[in-house]
Write a protein that holds these residues in place. Structure first.
Motif, PDB file in Angstrom:
ATOM      1  N   THR A   1       0.809  -1.226   0.000  1.00  0.00           N
ATOM      2  CA  THR A   1       0.000   0.000   0.000  1.00  0.00           C
ATOM      3  C   THR A   1       0.840   1.274   0.000  1.00  0.00           C
ATOM      4  OG1 THR A   1      -0.207  -0.096   2.402  1.00  0.00           O
ATOM      5  CG2 THR A   1      -2.008  -1.061   1.115  1.00  0.00           C
ATOM      6  N   THR A   2       2.152   1.142   0.025  1.00  0.00           N
ATOM      7  CA  THR A   2       2.998   2.334  -0.079  1.00  0.00           C
ATOM      8  C   THR A   2       3.579   2.473  -1.485  1.00  0.00           C
ATOM      9  OG1 THR A   2       4.932   1.127   0.719  1.00  0.00           O
ATOM     10  CG2 THR A   2       3.599   2.287   2.370  1.00  0.00           C
ATOM     11  N   THR A   3       2.976   1.794  -2.431  1.00  0.00           N
ATOM     12  CA  THR A   3       3.476   1.793  -3.803  1.00  0.00           C
ATOM     13  C   THR A   3       3.261   3.137  -4.499  1.00  0.00           C
ATOM     14  OG1 THR A   3       3.421   0.641  -5.915  1.00  0.00           O
ATOM     15  CG2 THR A   3       1.320   0.888  -4.788  1.00  0.00           C
ATOM     16  N   ARG A   4       4.142   3.414  -5.409  1.00  0.00           N
ATOM     17  CA  ARG A   4       3.986   4.554  -6.320  1.00  0.00           C
ATOM     18  C   ARG A   4       4.058   4.048  -7.764  1.00  0.00           C
ATOM     19  NH1 ARG A   4       4.634   9.605  -3.789  1.00  0.00           N
ATOM     20  NH2 ARG A   4       5.285   9.416  -1.628  1.00  0.00           N
ATOM     21  N   ASN A   5       3.920   2.742  -7.941  1.00  0.00           N
ATOM     22  CA  ASN A   5       4.043   2.099  -9.235  1.00  0.00           C
ATOM     23  C   ASN A   5       2.740   2.235 -10.029  1.00  0.00           C
ATOM     24  OD1 ASN A   5       3.711  -0.349 -11.067  1.00  0.00           O
ATOM     25  ND2 ASN A   5       5.887  -0.430 -10.580  1.00  0.00           N
ATOM     26  N   ALA A   6       2.852   2.719 -11.252  1.00  0.00           N
ATOM     27  CA  ALA A   6       1.671   2.961 -12.084  1.00  0.00           C
ATOM     28  C   ALA A   6       0.895   1.681 -12.382  1.00  0.00           C
ATOM     29  CB  ALA A   6       2.081   3.646 -13.380  1.00  0.00           C
ATOM     30  N   ASP A   7       1.589   0.557 -12.511  1.00  0.00           N
ATOM     31  CA  ASP A   7       0.890  -0.705 -12.762  1.00  0.00           C
ATOM     32  C   ASP A   7      -0.040  -1.044 -11.597  1.00  0.00           C
ATOM     33  OD1 ASP A   7       2.153  -1.010 -15.191  1.00  0.00           O
ATOM     34  OD2 ASP A   7       3.694  -2.355 -14.407  1.00  0.00           O
ATOM     35  N   ASP A   8       0.394  -0.746 -10.393  1.00  0.00           N
ATOM     36  CA  ASP A   8      -0.462  -0.985  -9.232  1.00  0.00           C
ATOM     37  C   ASP A   8      -1.689  -0.080  -9.266  1.00  0.00           C
ATOM     38  OD1 ASP A   8       1.153  -3.004  -8.176  1.00  0.00           O
ATOM     39  OD2 ASP A   8       2.407  -1.559  -7.121  1.00  0.00           O
ATOM     40  N   TYR A   9      -1.519   1.128  -9.766  1.00  0.00           N
ATOM     41  CA  TYR A   9      -2.671   2.026  -9.869  1.00  0.00           C
ATOM     42  C   TYR A   9      -3.685   1.518 -10.884  1.00  0.00           C
ATOM     43  CZ  TYR A   9       0.237   5.239  -7.186  1.00  0.00           C
ATOM     44  OH  TYR A   9       1.021   5.812  -6.221  1.00  0.00           O
ATOM     45  N   CYS A  10      -3.230   0.817 -11.906  1.00  0.00           N
ATOM     46  CA  CYS A  10      -4.163   0.211 -12.859  1.00  0.00           C
ATOM     47  C   CYS A  10      -5.011  -0.848 -12.166  1.00  0.00           C
ATOM     48  CB  CYS A  10      -3.409  -0.389 -14.033  1.00  0.00           C
ATOM     49  SG  CYS A  10      -2.698   0.838 -15.131  1.00  0.00           S
ATOM     50  N   ALA A  11      -4.401  -1.596 -11.257  1.00  0.00           N
ATOM     51  CA  ALA A  11      -5.166  -2.578 -10.481  1.00  0.00           C
ATOM     52  C   ALA A  11      -6.235  -1.865  -9.666  1.00  0.00           C
ATOM     53  CB  ALA A  11      -4.236  -3.382  -9.574  1.00  0.00           C
ATOM     54  N   SER A  12      -5.901  -0.699  -9.144  1.00  0.00           N
ATOM     55  CA  SER A  12      -6.867   0.072  -8.355  1.00  0.00           C
ATOM     56  C   SER A  12      -8.141   0.328  -9.141  1.00  0.00           C
ATOM     57  CB  SER A  12      -6.284   1.425  -7.935  1.00  0.00           C
ATOM     58  OG  SER A  12      -5.255   1.281  -7.026  1.00  0.00           O
ATOM     59  N   GLN A  13      -7.995   0.621 -10.420  1.00  0.00           N
ATOM     60  CA  GLN A  13      -9.176   0.915 -11.228  1.00  0.00           C
ATOM     61  C   GLN A  13     -10.112  -0.279 -11.294  1.00  0.00           C
ATOM     62  OE1 GLN A  13     -10.056   4.020 -12.537  1.00  0.00           O
ATOM     63  NE2 GLN A  13     -11.968   2.864 -12.566  1.00  0.00           N
TER      64      GLN A  13
ATOM     65  N   ASN B   1      -3.566   3.351   0.140  1.00  0.00           N
ATOM     66  CA  ASN B   1      -2.524   3.866  -0.754  1.00  0.00           C
ATOM     67  C   ASN B   1      -2.753   5.349  -1.053  1.00  0.00           C
ATOM     68  OD1 ASN B   1      -1.760   4.097  -4.037  1.00  0.00           O
ATOM     69  ND2 ASN B   1      -0.173   3.346  -2.639  1.00  0.00           N
ATOM     70  N   ILE B   2      -3.977   5.727  -1.342  1.00  0.00           N
ATOM     71  CA  ILE B   2      -4.276   7.128  -1.627  1.00  0.00           C
ATOM     72  C   ILE B   2      -4.005   7.995  -0.402  1.00  0.00           C
ATOM     73  CG2 ILE B   2      -6.143   8.745  -2.171  1.00  0.00           C
ATOM     74  CD1 ILE B   2      -7.288   6.485  -3.979  1.00  0.00           C
ATOM     75  N   ASP B   3      -4.378   7.513   0.775  1.00  0.00           N
ATOM     76  CA  ASP B   3      -4.101   8.255   2.007  1.00  0.00           C
ATOM     77  C   ASP B   3      -2.605   8.455   2.199  1.00  0.00           C
ATOM     78  OD1 ASP B   3      -6.808   8.426   2.493  1.00  0.00           O
ATOM     79  OD2 ASP B   3      -6.819   6.841   4.037  1.00  0.00           O
ATOM     80  N   MET B   4      -1.800   7.432   1.862  1.00  0.00           N
ATOM     81  CA  MET B   4      -0.346   7.538   1.981  1.00  0.00           C
ATOM     82  C   MET B   4       0.181   8.618   1.041  1.00  0.00           C
ATOM     83  SD  MET B   4       2.786   6.724   0.337  1.00  0.00           S
ATOM     84  CE  MET B   4       2.229   5.695  -0.991  1.00  0.00           C
ATOM     85  N   LEU B   5      -0.372   8.671  -0.151  1.00  0.00           N
ATOM     86  CA  LEU B   5       0.097   9.657  -1.131  1.00  0.00           C
ATOM     87  C   LEU B   5      -0.299  11.086  -0.749  1.00  0.00           C
ATOM     88  CD1 LEU B   5      -0.682   7.750  -4.427  1.00  0.00           C
ATOM     89  CD2 LEU B   5       1.576   8.241  -3.481  1.00  0.00           C
ATOM     90  N   ALA B   6      -1.469  11.209  -0.166  1.00  0.00           N
ATOM     91  CA  ALA B   6      -1.947  12.547   0.226  1.00  0.00           C
ATOM     92  C   ALA B   6      -1.307  12.912   1.541  1.00  0.00           C
ATOM     93  CB  ALA B   6      -3.451  12.555   0.350  1.00  0.00           C
TER      94      ALA B   6
END
Length: 69
Positions: A31-43, A64-69
């Motif tokens: 959940t601390t990822t910044r990898n774009a492929d992981d964000y595709c899984a999110s969708q 993950n979103i909370d970590m980024l914000a």
């Protein structure tokens, strides 16, 4: 999921749910990822959540979103 939205066959939905379950509704890099492929899984997880709003489906996405914000 895009195909399912225009041609809602059970096997497309089942494949996406099975894939998500296999990955435990999470990401290869946690959940601390910044990898774009992981964000595709999110969708996919979000699309499935919109069909069946079980909070467990997006728990790791939200973390993950909370970590980024």
């Amino acid at each position: 999921m895009a195909l399912y939205s225009v041609y809602p066959r059970d096997e497309y939905y089942k494949y996406a749910v099975d894939w998500s379950n296999y990955h435990e509704w999470g990401f290869r890099n946690g959940t601390t990822t910044r990898n774009a492929d992981d964000y595709c899984a999110s969708q996919t997880y979000i699309d499935l959540y919109n069909i069946c709003p079980d909070p467990e489906r997006i728990r790791k996405v939200k973390a993950n979103i909370d970590m980024l914000a």
